[in-house]
Design a protein around this motif. Structure first.
Motif, short mmCIF file in Angstrom:
data_model
loop_
_atom_site.label_atom_id
_atom_site.label_comp_id
_atom_site.label_asym_id
_atom_site.label_seq_id
_atom_site.Cartn_x
_atom_site.Cartn_y
_atom_site.Cartn_z
N THR A 169 0.81 -1.23 0.00
CA THR A 169 0.00 0.00 0.00
C THR A 169 0.83 1.27 0.00
O THR A 169 0.32 2.34 -0.32
N GLY A 170 2.10 1.22 0.37
CA GLY A 170 2.90 2.44 0.41
C GLY A 170 4.38 2.16 0.51
O GLY A 170 4.80 1.10 1.01
N LEU A 171 5.19 3.10 0.00
CA LEU A 171 6.65 3.01 0.04
C LEU A 171 7.21 4.34 0.53
O LEU A 171 6.71 5.41 0.17
N ALA A 172 8.29 4.28 1.31
CA ALA A 172 8.97 5.49 1.77
C ALA A 172 10.45 5.17 1.95
O ALA A 172 10.81 4.05 2.34
N ILE A 173 11.32 6.14 1.68
CA ILE A 173 12.76 5.96 1.79
C ILE A 173 13.34 7.00 2.74
O ILE A 173 12.96 8.17 2.69
N GLY A 174 14.28 6.57 3.58
CA GLY A 174 14.96 7.49 4.49
C GLY A 174 15.92 6.75 5.39
O GLY A 174 15.72 5.57 5.72
N GLY A 175 16.99 7.43 5.78
CA GLY A 175 17.95 6.84 6.70
C GLY A 175 18.69 5.65 6.16
O GLY A 175 19.23 4.85 6.93
N GLY A 176 18.71 5.47 4.85
CA GLY A 176 19.38 4.33 4.25
C GLY A 176 18.50 3.09 4.13
O GLY A 176 19.01 2.00 3.84
N PHE A 177 17.18 3.26 4.32
CA PHE A 177 16.27 2.11 4.29
C PHE A 177 15.06 2.41 3.42
O PHE A 177 14.69 3.57 3.19
N LEU A 178 14.41 1.33 2.95
CA LEU A 178 13.12 1.41 2.30
C LEU A 178 12.08 0.87 3.27
O LEU A 178 12.24 -0.23 3.82
N PHE A 179 11.00 1.62 3.47
CA PHE A 179 9.91 1.19 4.34
C PHE A 179 8.69 0.90 3.47
O PHE A 179 8.34 1.70 2.60
N SER A 180 8.05 -0.25 3.69
CA SER A 180 6.89 -0.64 2.89
C SER A 180 5.75 -1.04 3.81
O SER A 180 5.95 -1.74 4.81
N SER A 181 4.55 -0.58 3.47
CA SER A 181 3.35 -0.93 4.24
C SER A 181 2.48 -1.87 3.42
O SER A 181 2.56 -1.89 2.19
N SER A 182 1.63 -2.62 4.11
CA SER A 182 0.84 -3.65 3.41
C SER A 182 -0.43 -3.94 4.18
O SER A 182 -0.57 -3.61 5.37
N TYR A 183 -1.36 -4.55 3.45
CA TYR A 183 -2.59 -5.01 4.10
C TYR A 183 -2.34 -6.13 5.10
O TYR A 183 -3.25 -6.51 5.85
N ASP A 184 -1.13 -6.70 5.14
CA ASP A 184 -0.85 -7.78 6.09
C ASP A 184 -0.58 -7.26 7.50
O ASP A 184 -0.12 -8.01 8.36
N LYS A 185 -0.82 -5.93 7.74
CA LYS A 185 -0.71 -5.29 9.06
C LYS A 185 0.74 -5.07 9.50
O LYS A 185 1.00 -4.81 10.68
N ILE A 186 1.70 -5.20 8.56
CA ILE A 186 3.12 -5.11 8.90
C ILE A 186 3.79 -4.03 8.05
O ILE A 186 3.43 -3.84 6.89
N VAL A 187 4.77 -3.36 8.65
CA VAL A 187 5.64 -2.45 7.92
C VAL A 187 7.03 -3.07 7.88
O VAL A 187 7.63 -3.32 8.93
N HIS A 188 7.52 -3.37 6.69
CA HIS A 188 8.83 -3.98 6.53
C HIS A 188 9.90 -2.91 6.31
O HIS A 188 9.66 -1.87 5.69
N VAL A 189 11.12 -3.19 6.80
CA VAL A 189 12.28 -2.32 6.60
C VAL A 189 13.29 -3.09 5.75
O VAL A 189 13.70 -4.20 6.11
N TRP A 190 13.70 -2.50 4.61
CA TRP A 190 14.59 -3.16 3.66
C TRP A 190 15.89 -2.38 3.53
O TRP A 190 15.91 -1.15 3.59
N SER A 191 16.98 -3.09 3.33
CA SER A 191 18.27 -2.46 3.07
C SER A 191 18.33 -1.96 1.63
O SER A 191 17.96 -2.68 0.70
N LEU A 192 18.81 -0.73 1.44
CA LEU A 192 18.96 -0.19 0.09
C LEU A 192 20.26 -0.64 -0.56
O LEU A 192 20.51 -0.33 -1.73
N GLN A 193 21.11 -1.35 0.19
CA GLN A 193 22.37 -1.83 -0.38
C GLN A 193 22.18 -3.13 -1.15
O GLN A 193 22.60 -3.25 -2.29
N ASP A 194 21.54 -4.10 -0.52
CA ASP A 194 21.35 -5.40 -1.17
C ASP A 194 19.88 -5.81 -1.24
O ASP A 194 19.57 -6.96 -1.58
N PHE A 195 18.95 -4.89 -0.87
CA PHE A 195 17.50 -5.12 -0.95
C PHE A 195 17.05 -6.29 -0.08
O PHE A 195 16.06 -6.97 -0.39
#
Length: 848
Positions: free
Chosen positions: A531-557
């Motif tokens: 449902t949404g994506l945001a970038i900051g602090g060296g990370f990608l943040f993603s939201s979803s209908y699964d009730k969780i916000v994941h944090v991803w590394s921008l170096q190796d995804f």
């Protein structure tokens, strides 16, 4: 004490008075004279953009109805009475203040005079006062280089991997001094943090921006010594930039084990070793150029080797070497030659380009007869220095002797002040170097001799670009018949044209798409629609209908962490880059979770906010932020709400939409809100009052607004019926039927417009403007296997959120080269920064 300056209008710079320059106070709190307010453009009805903070604020039909700034009027009349002439203090270009060299701050000039935004930006670079001590201070002859020792372990929450370990040695580069009088210190003692921020705040903005570019570049460029932050010494009250210190063997002895004075040719193995070494240096310099940094000189001690045997640049040594260079240039003419010889021709020889050396003299007040042209320092200056380093490694100590002769002629020309043919002098010197190279290199290396000769030319515009040098060196390591799969793009522009040539595949993902050089990486971890994506602090943040916000590394995804605090579908996510970086997410039951967005990531949110629920409408549909001041939410109750990021309270609710608020965007002091009612409303960020309404006049042609994107003066609106509308202020410029179905996401970057939606395609369009109007050119599309729900363009990469739980990243393939048993990977940042900083200008901030 210096005479106080008269308060003046920020537009016309005329001193305020009660007749011709009446100070009027805008609703944002800033003041401008009445005459200027009458002439400023009004982008929207009854609004004006403040000349100080650039916010759109309410503006009456007549500026005379605004209140007068009586305090400024009184102050101006008093000062004019004391100093009738009203002379303003002028700093001449040759004064220390104009050159940015006198950076001592006398306290107290003002208590905490900086803004909150300034505090948030620089506070993260302040190191604890008890974590470092000064270990050694060099003599004046070596530039007064200061070295420090780490007293206790310290890890930065802002910079991943930047750790100060106990007993570790660091380099210290002085940036300013904080001075307190004895009388003031008895009454009030400034805090440690205030001393550092005061020194930074009192710097000229240009100098402070240069420091900021250097700090950010060290985070993004690998194989460059990191800058940990700023530290203030209690003893001398000086503020230092703390740099990583590299301990490694001498570069010359490490590369060439044989005696330098032997008149025999180098072996093929020695040539290959030199080529591989300088190739790595080419790549590092190219990455620095892409970040807007030019060194302007090179010194053997500026390089070392990391634990993996790769070349490493000691940034602290680079900055301190520049300090030593300026100190040598400031010497009296009688001692000039001795001082420069001590600086350039010691055991650790410095290679400084002619334009860099002459510009240093100009900054110190020397005058030259430049002849037809004066050359500025740029990327070609580093090419000259790198070529000198390579010649030094090939030729040996004989090159140092030729450098001494060259320096002797330059100093004599400066002393005589009669003008000199510097171009001819440099040409004769380079011809001698060509003869020396011919004696040390076999005929099969004629291409290397030729390019080094051209690199040592006087005119930077005629020197080869760094790509040419890299390619020539590479051919010495890998034979053409084994050279496969590596494609380089060359842009033959010099630094005078404000462009650079880099070792890269392409500028960004758009050009890569047309050439088949784009790779798609899938990031899987969610269990429901993105449902949404945001970038900051060296990370990608993603939201979803699964009730969780994941944090991803921008170096190796890779998946780094998961925020699990919502009990319902997460519908939106944003990142706040403040003193404490935050990730904020909202769900369809009006719950807002605020997370600490730094390592180590927490398991529980810092705070939970609850919007008032209505049985008819529910759910947060969109979120946006205004710096570190407000969080804005768009909800099913037709309202736009503003939440304070200081105390997390609800500040106000903005009404006007007739249906769900589906999208929000903040840009240039304006909040844009799109709704299912088919309209976009604009709100002032200063007082959250309505500014204007954007809607088509055609009845029955209403399409729900689902997405927004803003780029300076243009607003891009994605609708449910598949159309994208482009607005300029309150004028509809263009409407295109781009998709077959709802447009869930729109992203504008440069001239490229990305959009995605229900039809499972990503559309790419080129936006061009000229005097005749606006043109929207379809470029192509990317077919996906699911509905596109989120798009985000960042640093040449396109992040795509899909309804099938997958996040795709479209990015350039990195070229690689395999040599024997070692694999070397060459990759360079793919964008050029317009404002280029010469490192030699960025260190000298202490008092003379």
């Amino acid at each position: 004490m210096d005479e106080a300056e008269l308060p003046e209008c920020p537009v016309c710079l005329q001193a305020y008075d009660a007749v011709s320059a009446i100070p009027r106070v805008l609703t944002c709190g800033h003041t401008t004279c009445e005459a200027c307010l009458k002439q400023l453009p009004n982008p929207f009805p009854n609004t004006i953009r403040c000349t100080v903070c650039t916010l759109l604020v309410k503006f009456p039909n007549s500026p005379s109805s605004l209140p007068k700034n009586l305090d400024l009027l009184h102050l101006s009349s008093v000062l004019q009475h004391l100093h009738p002439q009203g002379n303003k203090k002028v700093i001449s270009p040759s004064s220390p203040q104009a050159n940015g060299k006198d950076q001592s701050v006398l306290f107290p000039s003002a208590l905490k005079s900086w803004s909150y935004d300034f505090y948030c930006k620089w506070k993260k670079w302040v190191l604890p006062g008890d974590c470092i001590s000064i270990e050694k201070v060099g003599s004046e002859s070596d530039g007064g280089v200061v070295c420090g020792e780490v007293l206790k372990y310290f890890q930065s929450d802002y910079m991943m991997g930047c750790v100060l370990r106990e007993k570790e040695h660091v380099g210290l580069v002085r940036v300013g001094a904080f001075v307190e009088s004895e009388e003031d210190s008895r009454i009030f003692k400034a805090s440690y943090e205030s001393r550092i921020l005061t020194v930074l705040y009192r710097m000229e903005e240009e100098e402070r921006n240069k420091l900021g570019i250097i700090l950010n570049a060290t985070l993004r460029v690998s194989n460059v010594g990191k800058v940990f932050g700023f530290w203030c010494n209690e003893d001398d009250k000086c503020v230092y930039m703390v740099c990583e210190k590299i301990a490694s063997p001498n570069l010359v002895k490490c590369v060439l084990k044989k005696k330098e004075d032997k008149d025999e040719r180098l072996s093929s193995d020695e040539i290959s070793a030199l080529a591989m070494l300088c190739m790595e240096i080419c790549e590092i310099l190219s990455r620095l150029h892409s970040e807007g940094l030019v060194i302007g000189f090179l010194r053997v001690s500026c390089f070392g080797f990391n634990d993996l045997g790769r070349v490493y640049v000691d940034l602290g040594e680079v900055l301190n070497t520049g300090r030593r260079l300026h100190m040598a240039v400031r010497k009296e003419l009688s001692d000039l030659e001795i001082s420069l010889k001590d600086t350039f021709l010691d055991n650790d020889i410095m290679f400084i380009s002619p334009e860099m050396l002459l510009n240093c003299f100009v900054k110190e007040g020397f005058k030259f007869d430049w002849g037809k042209s004066r050359y500025e320092v740029g990327c070609a200056s580093d090419v000259w220095s790198l070529a000198c380093l390579l010649v030094r490694l090939i030729v040996g100590s004989t090159f140092v002797e030729e450098m001494e002769h060259f320096l002797h002629f330059v100093v004599n020309a400066i002393k005589e002040e009669k003008g000199c043919d510097y171009s001819g002098l440099c040409m004769r010197w380079s011809e001698k170097i060509a003869v020396l190279l011919e004696g040390r290199l076999a005929s099969e290396y004629a291409s290397l001799q030729d390019i080094l000769y051209r690199c040592l030319g006087f005119d930077p515009g005629n020197r080869p670009v760094i790509t040419d040098l890299w390619k020539c060196l590479r051919e010495l390591v890998v034979k053409p018949q084994f050279d496969t799969g590596l494609m380089l793009k060359q842009e033959g522009k010099n630094m005078n044209d404000r462009a650079d040539v880099e070792l890269r595949v392409d500028e960004d993902v758009v050009q890569g798409l047309s050439r088949g050089h784009v790779k798609c990486t899938e990031m899987k971890g969610h269990l429901d629609c993105i449902t949404g994506l945001a970038i900051g602090g060296g990370f990608l943040f993603s939201s979803s209908y699964d009730k969780i916000v994941h944090v991803w590394s921008l170096q190796d995804f890779s998946l780094v962490h998961s925020f699990k605090g919502h009990e319902h579908r997460v519908t939106a996510v944003v990142f706040v880059d403040g003193e404490q970086p935050l990730c904020i997410s909202g769900d369809n039951e009006n719950v807002i979770c605020i997370w600490k967005a730094t390592i180590p990531f927490p398991e529980e949110p810092v705070r939970k906010l609850h919007e008032k629920k209505d049985w008819r409408y529910s759910g947060i549909h969109a979120m946006a932020i205004s710096g570190t001041e407000y969080l804005y939410t768009g909800s099913g109750d037709k309202l736009v709400k503003a939440w304070s990021l200081q105390d997390y309270t609800l500040s106000c609710a903005m009404s006007g939409h007739k249906s769900v608020v589906s999208s929000l965007m903040v840009c240039d002091g304006v909040l844009y809100s799109g709704s299912w009612d088919g309209t976009v409303r604009l709100w002032s960020l200063s007082d959250h009052s309505p500014l204007t309404l954007l809607a088509e006049d055609k009845p029955g042609n209403v399409g729900s607004v689902l997405s927004l994107s803003m780029d300076h003066h243009l607003l891009f609106v994605g609708h449910e019926n598949g159309s994208i509308k482009i607005w300029h202020n309150d004028v509809l410029m263009k409407s295109t039927q781009t998709h077959k179905g709802a447009v869930f996401s729109v992203s504008k970057k440069g001239k490229w417009l990305f959009s995605g939606g229900w039809d499972r395609t990503i559309s790419l369009q080129e936006i061009s403007e000229d005097v005749d109007g606006m043109e929207v050119t379809p470029v192509g599309s990317i077919a996906c296997n699911s509905t596109i729900t989120a798009l985000l363009y960042w640093q040449g990469k396109l992040f795509v959120g899909q309804a099938d739980t997958t996040i795709k990243v479209y990015h350039l393939q990195n070229p690689f080269l395999q040599i024997k048993e070692n694999v070397y990977k060459y990759s360079v940042a793919s964008c050029i920064v317009d404002d280029t900083v010469t490192m030699s200008d960025a260190w000298d901030h202490e008092p003379e």
